[in-house]
Write a protein that holds these residues in place. Structure first.
Motif, mmCIF file in Angstrom:
data_model
loop_
_atom_site.group_PDB
_atom_site.id
_atom_site.type_symbol
_atom_site.label_atom_id
_atom_site.label_comp_id
_atom_site.label_asym_id
_atom_site.label_seq_id
_atom_site.Cartn_x
_atom_site.Cartn_y
_atom_site.Cartn_z
ATOM 1 N N GLU A 103 -72.280 -12.527 -21.912
ATOM 2 C CA GLU A 103 -71.106 -13.154 -22.516
ATOM 3 C C GLU A 103 -70.513 -12.266 -23.598
ATOM 4 O O GLU A 103 -69.289 -12.086 -23.673
ATOM 5 C CB GLU A 103 -71.482 -14.518 -23.101
ATOM 6 N N LEU A 104 -71.368 -11.689 -24.452
ATOM 7 C CA LEU A 104 -70.886 -10.821 -25.517
ATOM 8 C C LEU A 104 -70.217 -9.579 -24.939
ATOM 9 O O LEU A 104 -69.116 -9.197 -25.352
ATOM 10 C CB LEU A 104 -72.034 -10.411 -26.441
ATOM 11 N N GLY A 105 -70.872 -8.936 -23.972
ATOM 12 C CA GLY A 105 -70.317 -7.723 -23.385
ATOM 13 C C GLY A 105 -68.973 -7.971 -22.726
ATOM 14 O O GLY A 105 -68.035 -7.168 -22.863
ATOM 15 N N SER A 106 -68.857 -9.080 -22.019
ATOM 16 C CA SER A 106 -67.598 -9.431 -21.362
ATOM 17 C C SER A 106 -66.493 -9.664 -22.389
ATOM 18 O O SER A 106 -65.351 -9.234 -22.204
ATOM 19 C CB SER A 106 -67.793 -10.676 -20.498
ATOM 20 N N GLN A 107 -66.833 -10.340 -23.489
ATOM 21 C CA GLN A 107 -65.854 -10.581 -24.549
ATOM 22 C C GLN A 107 -65.391 -9.266 -25.168
ATOM 23 O O GLN A 107 -64.200 -9.087 -25.436
ATOM 24 C CB GLN A 107 -66.464 -11.469 -25.635
ATOM 25 N N ILE A 108 -66.314 -8.349 -25.364
ATOM 26 C CA ILE A 108 -65.978 -7.069 -25.979
ATOM 27 C C ILE A 108 -64.957 -6.313 -25.126
ATOM 28 O O ILE A 108 -63.959 -5.798 -25.645
ATOM 29 C CB ILE A 108 -67.247 -6.217 -26.178
ATOM 30 N N ILE A 109 -65.190 -6.251 -23.829
ATOM 31 C CA ILE A 109 -64.247 -5.565 -22.947
ATOM 32 C C ILE A 109 -62.884 -6.252 -22.982
ATOM 33 O O ILE A 109 -61.835 -5.590 -23.039
ATOM 34 C CB ILE A 109 -64.779 -5.528 -21.502
ATOM 35 N N THR A 110 -62.887 -7.572 -22.967
ATOM 36 C CA THR A 110 -61.632 -8.334 -23.026
ATOM 37 C C THR A 110 -60.882 -8.041 -24.321
ATOM 38 O O THR A 110 -59.662 -7.823 -24.306
ATOM 39 C CB THR A 110 -61.907 -9.839 -22.912
ATOM 40 N N PHE A 111 -61.609 -8.009 -25.434
ATOM 41 C CA PHE A 111 -60.988 -7.733 -26.730
ATOM 42 C C PHE A 111 -60.450 -6.302 -26.792
ATOM 43 O O PHE A 111 -59.367 -6.051 -27.340
ATOM 44 C CB PHE A 111 -61.988 -7.953 -27.872
ATOM 45 N N GLU A 112 -61.198 -5.351 -26.234
ATOM 46 C CA GLU A 112 -60.752 -3.953 -26.245
ATOM 47 C C GLU A 112 -59.457 -3.792 -25.440
ATOM 48 O O GLU A 112 -58.518 -3.115 -25.886
ATOM 49 C CB GLU A 112 -61.845 -3.051 -25.676
ATOM 50 N N ASN A 113 -59.420 -4.404 -24.282
ATOM 51 C CA ASN A 113 -58.222 -4.297 -23.450
ATOM 52 C C ASN A 113 -57.021 -4.973 -24.108
ATOM 53 O O ASN A 113 -55.899 -4.459 -24.060
ATOM 54 C CB ASN A 113 -58.483 -4.898 -22.071
ATOM 55 N N ALA A 114 -57.271 -6.123 -24.726
ATOM 56 C CA ALA A 114 -56.184 -6.838 -25.404
ATOM 57 C C ALA A 114 -55.644 -6.016 -26.572
ATOM 58 O O ALA A 114 -54.430 -5.954 -26.796
ATOM 59 C CB ALA A 114 -56.676 -8.193 -25.891
ATOM 60 N N ALA A 115 -56.554 -5.381 -27.323
ATOM 61 C CA ALA A 115 -56.128 -4.564 -28.463
ATOM 62 C C ALA A 115 -55.332 -3.354 -27.992
ATOM 63 O O ALA A 115 -54.331 -2.971 -28.608
ATOM 64 C CB ALA A 115 -57.345 -4.107 -29.266
ATOM 65 N N ARG A 116 -55.764 -2.767 -26.900
ATOM 66 C CA ARG A 116 -55.054 -1.594 -26.374
ATOM 67 C C ARG A 116 -53.643 -1.983 -25.928
ATOM 68 O O ARG A 116 -52.686 -1.239 -26.168
ATOM 69 C CB ARG A 116 -55.841 -0.992 -25.220
ATOM 70 N N ARG A 117 -53.530 -3.125 -25.295
ATOM 71 C CA ARG A 117 -52.203 -3.594 -24.900
ATOM 72 C C ARG A 117 -51.341 -3.878 -26.139
ATOM 73 O O ARG A 117 -50.152 -3.554 -26.171
ATOM 74 C CB ARG A 117 -52.317 -4.863 -24.060
ATOM 75 N N ALA A 118 -51.943 -4.486 -27.149
ATOM 76 C CA ALA A 118 -51.201 -4.846 -28.357
ATOM 77 C C ALA A 118 -50.677 -3.603 -29.070
ATOM 78 O O ALA A 118 -49.547 -3.595 -29.576
ATOM 79 C CB ALA A 118 -52.094 -5.648 -29.300
ATOM 80 N N LEU A 119 -51.478 -2.543 -29.105
ATOM 81 C CA LEU A 119 -51.078 -1.335 -29.816
ATOM 82 C C LEU A 119 -49.947 -0.588 -29.124
ATOM 83 O O LEU A 119 -49.395 0.366 -29.678
ATOM 84 C CB LEU A 119 -52.285 -0.403 -29.992
ATOM 85 N N ALA A 120 -49.587 -1.008 -27.920
ATOM 86 C CA ALA A 120 -48.420 -0.425 -27.252
ATOM 87 C C ALA A 120 -47.128 -0.814 -27.972
ATOM 88 O O ALA A 120 -46.097 -0.152 -27.826
ATOM 89 C CB ALA A 120 -48.360 -0.885 -25.797
ATOM 90 N N ASP A 121 -47.205 -1.893 -28.773
ATOM 91 C CA ASP A 121 -46.074 -2.322 -29.591
ATOM 92 C C ASP A 121 -46.081 -1.500 -30.883
ATOM 93 O O ASP A 121 -47.041 -1.577 -31.656
ATOM 94 C CB ASP A 121 -46.204 -3.814 -29.917
#
Length: 269
Positions: A103-121
């Protein structure tokens, strides 16, 4: 005798097939397909910047199509896998799968991808950078854990080296395309002149990205991830990513340079 030989061959080929299946599982738990899509979008954005800076915004559909093909999602995913497969085998492969399937590992990947998308702004990136700059010299306990990850993966140096190599390939492609006349030594000197600026920018961008990505994690969860980053499996995974990304982005940068040279030559006709 032939029957026994056939069975023996089947046993030999079963091992790489099994390993391939486990690497597919690793790709799945790391959500590499989604990451490849994010990197594709970043590539399109970078291509638009190159169009503005080098082609005066006149690249049009032809340039856009070239950039889209260069940052092909399948090509990116295959490049990442090419680095991960030889770097992770046996126990370290299983340890990496186990961590990111949790669960933790899956959340980490989700958070990393979300942050990468956000930083495109650009606005979000600027805010994240400013926040990190204010924090980076503090004794914040969360930054301590993030710095453990950065140190374990040698992330600053390896990202800077990757950026320099990519810049070298882009410039070399322009030389090969007759845009510039430079020796290899001159190309290298030009690229290395940017090392200090790239290092500073990488330090801030990486810090901004990691603090943003892991902000939803508790300190205990963040510490667990830092522990994994320092483990044999964590280091192997990091090595695998760079083994995949470095040649992939060198190829991409050279392809962009050659496409740019062709477009610049077409403008002169």
């Amino acid at each position: 005798m032939r029957k026994l030989l056939a069975i023996f061959l089947i046993m030999l080929t079963a091992l790489p097939l099994w390993a391939g299946a486990r690497h597919t599982v690793l790709m799945d738990v790391l959500q590499i397909r989604e990451l490849s899509g994010i990197l594709h979008e970043e590539g399109l954005q970078f291509g638009a910047t190159l169009n503005d800076d080098w082609l005066e915004g006149q690249g049009g559909p032809a340039w856009a199509g070239q950039v889209t093909r260069i940052y092909d999602v399948d090509r990116i995913a295959e490049g990442i896998r090419a680095g991960l497969e030889p770097a992770l085998e046996g126990e370290v492969l299983e340890a990496a799968i186990a961590f990111f399937a949790s669960e933790l590992g899956s959340q980490i990947i989700t958070f990393e991808n979300a942050a990468r998308r956000a930083l495109a702004d650009p606005e979000i990136e600027a805010q994240a950078r400013a926040k990190f700059v204010k924090q980076q010299d503090s004794n914040d306990v969360r930054l301590v854990q993030i710095n453990r990850m950065i140190k374990a993966g040698d992330l600053i140096n390896r990202n800077v080296t990757s950026a320099l190599n990519s810049n070298y390939q882009f410039l070399r492609a322009l030389v090969d395309g007759d845009v510039y006349t430079m020796s290899d030594e001159e190309i290298l000197d030009d690229v290395l002149s940017e090392r200090e600026a790239i290092t500073e920018d990488t330090n801030i961008w990486l810090g901004a990205f990691l603090t943003l990505a892991y902000s939803p994690l508790s300190l205990e969860e963040l510490t667990s991830y830092a522990d994994f980053a320092e483990s044999e499996a964590g280091r192997a995974l990091n090595n695998g990513f760079f083994a995949g990304f470095d040649p992939l982005y060198e190829d991409i940068s050279y392809a962009l340079g050659r496409a740019m040279a062709m477009n610049m030559a077409a403008e002169e006709l």
